[in-house]
Design a protein around this motif. Structure first.
Motif, mmCIF file in Angstrom:
data_model
loop_
_atom_site.group_PDB
_atom_site.id
_atom_site.type_symbol
_atom_site.label_atom_id
_atom_site.label_comp_id
_atom_site.label_asym_id
_atom_site.label_seq_id
_atom_site.Cartn_x
_atom_site.Cartn_y
_atom_site.Cartn_z
ATOM 1 N N ASP A 15 0.867 -1.383 -0.114
ATOM 2 C CA ASP A 15 -0.071 -0.065 0.199
ATOM 3 C C ASP A 15 0.749 1.269 -0.088
ATOM 4 O O ASP A 15 0.424 2.553 -0.054
ATOM 5 C CB ASP A 15 -0.816 -0.134 1.105
ATOM 6 C CG ASP A 15 -1.918 -1.249 1.134
ATOM 7 O OD1 ASP A 15 -2.364 -1.417 0.083
ATOM 8 O OD2 ASP A 15 -2.245 -1.661 2.088
ATOM 9 N N ASN A 16 1.929 0.994 0.116
ATOM 10 C CA ASN A 16 3.014 2.192 -0.277
ATOM 11 C C ASN A 16 2.923 3.137 -1.325
ATOM 12 O O ASN A 16 2.771 2.589 -2.715
ATOM 13 C CB ASN A 16 4.655 2.084 0.207
ATOM 14 C CG ASN A 16 4.555 1.428 1.619
ATOM 15 O OD1 ASN A 16 4.083 1.273 2.353
ATOM 16 N ND2 ASN A 16 6.003 1.178 1.791
ATOM 17 N N GLN A 22 10.335 4.820 -2.324
ATOM 18 C CA GLN A 22 11.873 5.210 -2.301
ATOM 19 C C GLN A 22 12.318 5.254 -1.230
ATOM 20 O O GLN A 22 13.818 4.977 -1.144
ATOM 21 C CB GLN A 22 11.710 6.598 -3.099
ATOM 22 C CG GLN A 22 13.356 7.280 -3.208
ATOM 23 C CD GLN A 22 13.168 8.603 -3.976
ATOM 24 O OE1 GLN A 22 11.890 9.033 -4.206
ATOM 25 N NE2 GLN A 22 14.261 9.188 -4.274
ATOM 26 N N ASP A 23 11.933 5.678 0.085
ATOM 27 C CA ASP A 23 12.464 5.819 1.258
ATOM 28 C C ASP A 23 12.655 4.328 1.679
ATOM 29 O O ASP A 23 13.966 4.284 2.481
ATOM 30 C CB ASP A 23 11.449 6.351 2.348
ATOM 31 C CG ASP A 23 11.055 7.769 2.066
ATOM 32 O OD1 ASP A 23 11.949 8.538 1.564
ATOM 33 O OD2 ASP A 23 10.177 8.229 2.695
ATOM 34 N N THR A 24 12.054 3.547 1.559
ATOM 35 C CA THR A 24 12.123 2.147 2.053
ATOM 36 C C THR A 24 13.529 1.763 1.390
ATOM 37 O O THR A 24 14.394 0.978 1.777
ATOM 38 C CB THR A 24 11.193 1.071 1.686
ATOM 39 O OG1 THR A 24 10.177 1.360 2.298
ATOM 40 C CG2 THR A 24 11.615 -0.215 1.950
ATOM 41 N N ILE A 29 19.386 0.586 1.715
ATOM 42 C CA ILE A 29 20.750 0.687 1.026
ATOM 43 C C ILE A 29 21.769 1.394 2.203
ATOM 44 O O ILE A 29 22.832 1.026 2.490
ATOM 45 C CB ILE A 29 21.016 1.366 -0.208
ATOM 46 C CG1 ILE A 29 20.075 0.542 -0.935
ATOM 47 C CG2 ILE A 29 22.117 1.726 -0.650
ATOM 48 C CD1 ILE A 29 19.651 0.966 -2.460
ATOM 49 N N GLN A 30 21.119 2.565 2.575
ATOM 50 C CA GLN A 30 22.130 3.308 3.526
ATOM 51 C C GLN A 30 22.352 2.791 4.772
ATOM 52 O O GLN A 30 23.490 2.641 5.646
ATOM 53 C CB GLN A 30 21.391 4.589 3.951
ATOM 54 C CG GLN A 30 21.466 5.552 2.905
ATOM 55 C CD GLN A 30 20.609 7.038 2.888
ATOM 56 O OE1 GLN A 30 19.773 7.140 4.187
ATOM 57 N NE2 GLN A 30 20.924 8.053 2.139
ATOM 58 N N ARG A 31 21.469 1.972 5.362
ATOM 59 C CA ARG A 31 21.998 1.123 6.490
ATOM 60 C C ARG A 31 22.959 0.032 6.423
ATOM 61 O O ARG A 31 23.380 -0.491 7.430
ATOM 62 C CB ARG A 31 20.394 0.622 7.234
ATOM 63 C CG ARG A 31 19.531 1.664 7.584
ATOM 64 C CD ARG A 31 18.196 1.272 8.199
ATOM 65 N NE ARG A 31 18.428 0.227 8.947
ATOM 66 C CZ ARG A 31 16.961 -0.286 9.466
ATOM 67 N NH1 ARG A 31 15.801 -0.011 9.004
ATOM 68 N NH2 ARG A 31 17.230 -1.500 10.376
ATOM 69 N N VAL A 42 13.734 -8.888 -3.179
ATOM 70 C CA VAL A 42 12.382 -9.168 -3.584
ATOM 71 C C VAL A 42 11.755 -7.925 -4.570
ATOM 72 O O VAL A 42 11.126 -8.155 -5.491
ATOM 73 C CB VAL A 42 11.478 -9.466 -2.227
ATOM 74 C CG1 VAL A 42 9.940 -9.299 -2.646
ATOM 75 C CG2 VAL A 42 11.861 -10.699 -1.590
ATOM 76 N N LEU A 43 12.211 -6.651 -3.877
ATOM 77 C CA LEU A 43 11.595 -5.665 -4.807
ATOM 78 C C LEU A 43 12.274 -5.511 -6.082
ATOM 79 O O LEU A 43 11.596 -5.314 -7.036
ATOM 80 C CB LEU A 43 12.120 -4.387 -3.876
ATOM 81 C CG LEU A 43 11.320 -4.085 -2.662
ATOM 82 C CD1 LEU A 43 11.965 -2.921 -1.969
ATOM 83 C CD2 LEU A 43 9.998 -4.139 -2.744
#
Length: 69
Positions: A15-16, A22-24, A29-31, A42-43
């Motif tokens: 539902d995003n 994009q935030d996800t 990636i940043q973490r 999966v994405l």
């Protein structure tokens, strides 16, 4: 315990909106946390399946270029 990563990831983001997706992706990636890599996979699988052959070739070229750096 039977954990289906695909179903879990798709359920969590289904539902995003674009900004949330994009935030996800950016946050994952940043973490730089290994446990987030399957979710990104999966994405990417969804992106790949929904892309035309030309787009897939463009992604492969981008990937090849990125691996050379």
């Amino acid at each position: 315990m039977n954990l289906n990563i695909r179903q879990t990831v798709m359920h969590n983001v289904k539902d995003n909106n674009i900004e949330q997706l994009q935030d996800t992706i950016v946050d994952s990636i940043q973490r730089e946390e290994e446990q987030l890599l399957p979710g990104l996979g999966v994405l990417f699988e969804i992106i790949w399946k929904e892309s035309a052959a030309e787009e897939q070739q463009r992604m492969l070229q981008t990937l090849e270029n990125g691996l050379k750096h």
